[in-house]
Design an enzyme around this catalytic site. Structure first.
Site, PDB file in Angstrom:
ATOM      1  N   THR A 136       0.933  -0.940  -0.079  1.00 11.63           N
ATOM      2  CA  THR A 136       0.194   0.104   0.127  1.00 11.63           C
ATOM      3  C   THR A 136       1.184   1.403  -0.024  1.00 11.63           C
ATOM      4  OG1 THR A 136       0.011   0.457   2.428  1.00 11.63           O
ATOM      5  CG2 THR A 136      -1.614  -1.200   1.423  1.00 11.63           C
ATOM      6  N   CYS A 137       0.826   2.493   0.139  1.00 16.29           N
ATOM      7  CA  CYS A 137       0.579   3.273   0.321  1.00 16.29           C
ATOM      8  C   CYS A 137       2.199   3.494   1.257  1.00 16.29           C
ATOM      9  CB  CYS A 137       0.370   4.992  -0.370  1.00 16.29           C
ATOM     10  SG  CYS A 137      -1.453   5.023   1.242  1.00 16.29           S
ATOM     11  N   ARG A 139       3.101   0.714   3.810  1.00 16.57           N
ATOM     12  CA  ARG A 139       3.610  -0.299   4.066  1.00 16.57           C
ATOM     13  C   ARG A 139       3.664  -1.073   2.522  1.00 16.57           C
ATOM     14  NH1 ARG A 139       1.759  -1.202   7.796  1.00 16.57           N
ATOM     15  NH2 ARG A 139       0.590   0.351   8.205  1.00 16.57           N
ATOM     16  N   GLU A 201      -8.033   4.265  10.415  1.00 16.32           N
ATOM     17  CA  GLU A 201      -8.493   4.241   9.030  1.00 16.32           C
ATOM     18  C   GLU A 201      -9.157   3.163   8.362  1.00 16.32           C
ATOM     19  OE1 GLU A 201      -7.384   3.456   5.652  1.00 16.32           O
ATOM     20  OE2 GLU A 201      -5.095   3.452   6.332  1.00 16.32           O
ATOM     21  N   GLY A 202     -10.086   3.156   7.485  1.00 14.22           N
ATOM     22  CA  GLY A 202     -10.728   2.449   6.727  1.00 14.22           C
ATOM     23  C   GLY A 202     -10.722   1.721   5.706  1.00 14.22           C
ATOM     24  N   GLN A 207      -8.010  -3.558   1.698  1.00 14.04           N
ATOM     25  CA  GLN A 207      -6.783  -3.659   1.120  1.00 14.04           C
ATOM     26  C   GLN A 207      -6.288  -4.757   1.602  1.00 14.04           C
ATOM     27  OE1 GLN A 207      -4.852  -0.125   2.290  1.00 14.04           O
ATOM     28  NE2 GLN A 207      -4.658   0.820   0.491  1.00 14.04           N
ATOM     29  N   ALA A 279      -9.752   8.493 -10.689  1.00 13.97           N
ATOM     30  CA  ALA A 279     -10.548   9.065  -9.945  1.00 13.97           C
ATOM     31  C   ALA A 279     -11.005   7.550  -9.187  1.00 13.97           C
ATOM     32  CB  ALA A 279     -11.317   9.111 -10.975  1.00 13.97           C
ATOM     33  N   LYS A 281     -10.510   4.464  -6.390  1.00 13.73           N
ATOM     34  CA  LYS A 281     -10.649   4.222  -4.751  1.00 13.73           C
ATOM     35  C   LYS A 281     -10.438   5.962  -4.250  1.00 13.73           C
ATOM     36  CE  LYS A 281     -10.710  -0.279  -4.870  1.00 13.73           C
ATOM     37  NZ  LYS A 281     -10.420  -1.660  -3.692  1.00 13.73           N
ATOM     38  N   MET A 282      -8.690   5.866  -3.818  1.00 13.67           N
ATOM     39  CA  MET A 282      -8.049   7.335  -3.293  1.00 13.67           C
ATOM     40  C   MET A 282      -8.937   8.358  -3.727  1.00 13.67           C
ATOM     41  SD  MET A 282      -5.359   5.923  -0.975  1.00 13.67           S
ATOM     42  CE  MET A 282      -4.553   7.034  -0.811  1.00 13.67           C
TER      43      MET A 282
END
Length: 539
Positions: A136-137, A139, A201-202, A207, A279, A281-282
């Site tokens: 992820t962003c 880890r 955070e959800g 993820q 556009a 999820k983030m």
């Protein structure tokens, strides 16, 4: 020393005492000073009572031969014993925002489409049996079942270096490593949002779910790792339901919107031109948080208009203008604040491009900076863009000042969450321990079969000529006796809720059977797996 390389390594044993220092004392042989050749003199342990005369070539040759054989047997027993007693370990090897800056994390990031291939490559390593990747962003963590902890860590780290181009030494500087119960606890904390930059955070739970969805059916995402991730999803849901840790907390996307609001003039989105790049999820979350903060008009650049239209349907009374990627630079040159949140593996904005953008001025005529808020990993904005005087760049590592808000309340909820996680860790570890009975079941049945087969052959040799029917009857008798004798021990090793046995009792039975039948001295399943992997690698 690798078991598979035993035959090729015996010459080293005769010349180096370090090679035999692994042999445990229980063998009755103290090998520390044993085998060293110096001026024809063979030094041996006093227990062996071998005396060598340097002038007696025959005796010296005999001692060398005996010593070499003894060393080989000792090493065989030692290596087999080590592998038999070394249970496979669940490990996590990774880097996160706690341990590594974004410029390191982005190099190690693995795109979603490459996750199945990554699992396959990891499981092809000699000492890795199962694997999963959480990238992820914030880890990049690799979860594995390793047949050997030390060798497993080495192989995974080298693989990370190979696929990322980052040196092993540099990875090691930022790497963290957790085993078994600690690895389980860590993933549960991650899934619950307790290890996130934004506490509670959800998005991280989604993820973790995505890892399971993508990895399902991939060879190597098997029982232990698959079970670990599925249990982590359950833990994440339970923590959020019972502690409400996500209520009132902020996500990375909302933190990015708040950070930009803190930096823009008058702290208002009313007077600035906003561009959102991506556009997915983030990006969708960024748009929603911008609307919540009072932004009524924005431009969204995306590869297709479909996702932008879907967001537009959800955000009524807000002007959301779609632009294709071909218009990215022209849109950015007109924007005051640019949010980038795409999965691009290369920067979208380079210094040489941004330097050509027109300067921005405020309503009173003063020059202002164009702001990039980059929440993508790998980064969408080249790091050197921040060197431009008229530009400011923020990335995911710059969000910490925002997430300090409401931290006290979230910490209280996190303490409650830890109690839940402790319960869930115990439950998962008990389930995982129950899987350890499977090798014992296999070894016990193999042990019984060897005895049955041997006694059957002895019987056949004594009986003389027999008909096929008579042989079949005796064979059936031998297998029947073996199966009846195994029935009780096998039953007490199986997890069956109807029998009322606890997992602790089952594991205790496993250890007892290993001791009673001497199963721990058999060739271990772990060693067999390692041998098999090494043979495949050679072919």
């Amino acid at each position: 020393m690798m078991v598979g390389g035993l035959a090729n390594s015996i010459t080293m044993i005769s010349l180096s005492s370090s090679c035999v220092s692994y042999v445990p004392c229980k063998l009755g042989i103290d090998l520390k000073p044993v085998f060293g050749i110096r001026r024809g003199l063979v030094r041996v342990n006093p227990r062996s009572e071998i005396v060598s005369d340097r002038n007696d070539d025959v005796q010296q040759s005999s001692v060398l031969k005996t010593a070499s054989v003894s060393a080989l047997e000792a090493l065989k027993v030692s290596a087999g014993d080590r592998y038999t007693k070394e249970r496979s370990s669940v490990m996590v090897i990774g880097l996160s925002f706690h341990t590594a800056p974004v410029d390191i994390r982005e190099k190690l990031s693995i795109p979603e489409a490459q996750l199945p291939q990554a699992i396959s490559e990891l499981c092809a390593l000699n000492h890795i049996e199962e694997a999963a990747v959480l990238s992820t962003c914030n880890r990049m963590e690799i979860y594995v079942v390793a047949l050997s902890q030390h060798r497993g860590v080495k192989e995974v780290t080298e693989w990370m270096s190979k696929v990322s181009g980052v040196s092993v030494s540099e990875i090691s500087q930022h790497q963290f490593l957790l085993h078994n119960k600690d690895a389980t606890k860590h993933l549960f904390e991650v899934s619950a949002g307790l290890d996130s930059l934004v506490l509670g955070e959800g998005q991280i739970l989604a993820q973790v779910k995505h890892v399971v969805k993508i990895s399902q059916g991939v060879p190597g995402f098997d029982r232990k790792i698959g079970g670990l991730f599925k249990h982590a999803i359950t833990v994440g849901k339970r923590v959020r339901t019972e502690t409400k840790i996500s209520s009132g907390s902020v996500s990375v996307s909302s933190a990015a919107v708040e950070l930009a609001q803190m930096k823009i003039p008058e702290s208002s989105y009313d007077s600035v031109k906003v561009l959102v790049v991506g556009a997915g999820k983030m990006g969708k979350l960024v748009i929603k948080h911008l609307v919540a903060k009072g932004c009524t008009k924005m431009v969204v650049v995306n590869r297709t208009e479909e996702k932008v239209s879907a967001v537009r349907e959800e955000c009524k009374n807000v002007e959301i203008i779609y632009q294709p990627f071909s218009n990215l630079m022209s849109c950015a040159s007109e924007a005051d604040v640019i949010f980038t949140c795409t999965a691009s593996e290369t920067p979208l904005f380079l210094q040489e491009q941004v330097s050509t953008f027109p300067l921005l001025t405020s309503q009173n005529g003063n020059q202002t900076q164009r702001m990039f808020v980059d929440i993508s990993v790998p980064r969408n904005v080249e790091s050197s863009v921040s060197d431009l005087e008229a530009t400011s760049v923020y990335n995911v590592d710059d969000l910490k000042e925002v997430v300090e808000a409401n931290k006290e309340d979230r910490l209280r909820k996190a303490a409650e969450a830890q109690l839940i996680i402790s319960e869930e860790v115990q439950e998962f570890e008990a389930w995982k321990d129950s899987l350890e009975t499977v090798p014992t079941l296999k070894k016990l049945r193999a042990y019984a079969e060897r005895i049955r087969s041997s006694e059957f052959e002895k019987c056949m040799a004594k009986m003389g000529d027999l008909t096929k029917k008579q042989k079949a009857a005796i064979y059936g008798l031998s297998t029947g006796i073996a199966n009846k004798l195994l029935e009780g021990p096998m039953l007490h090793l199986r997890c069956d809720e109807n029998e009322g046995r606890s997992l602790d009792e089952i594991v205790e039975n496993m250890h007892a059977l290993n001791r009673i039948f001497g199963l721990e001295t058999e060739m271990s399943i772990l060693e067999e797996k390692i041998r098999s992997k090494m043979e495949k690698a050679k072919n």
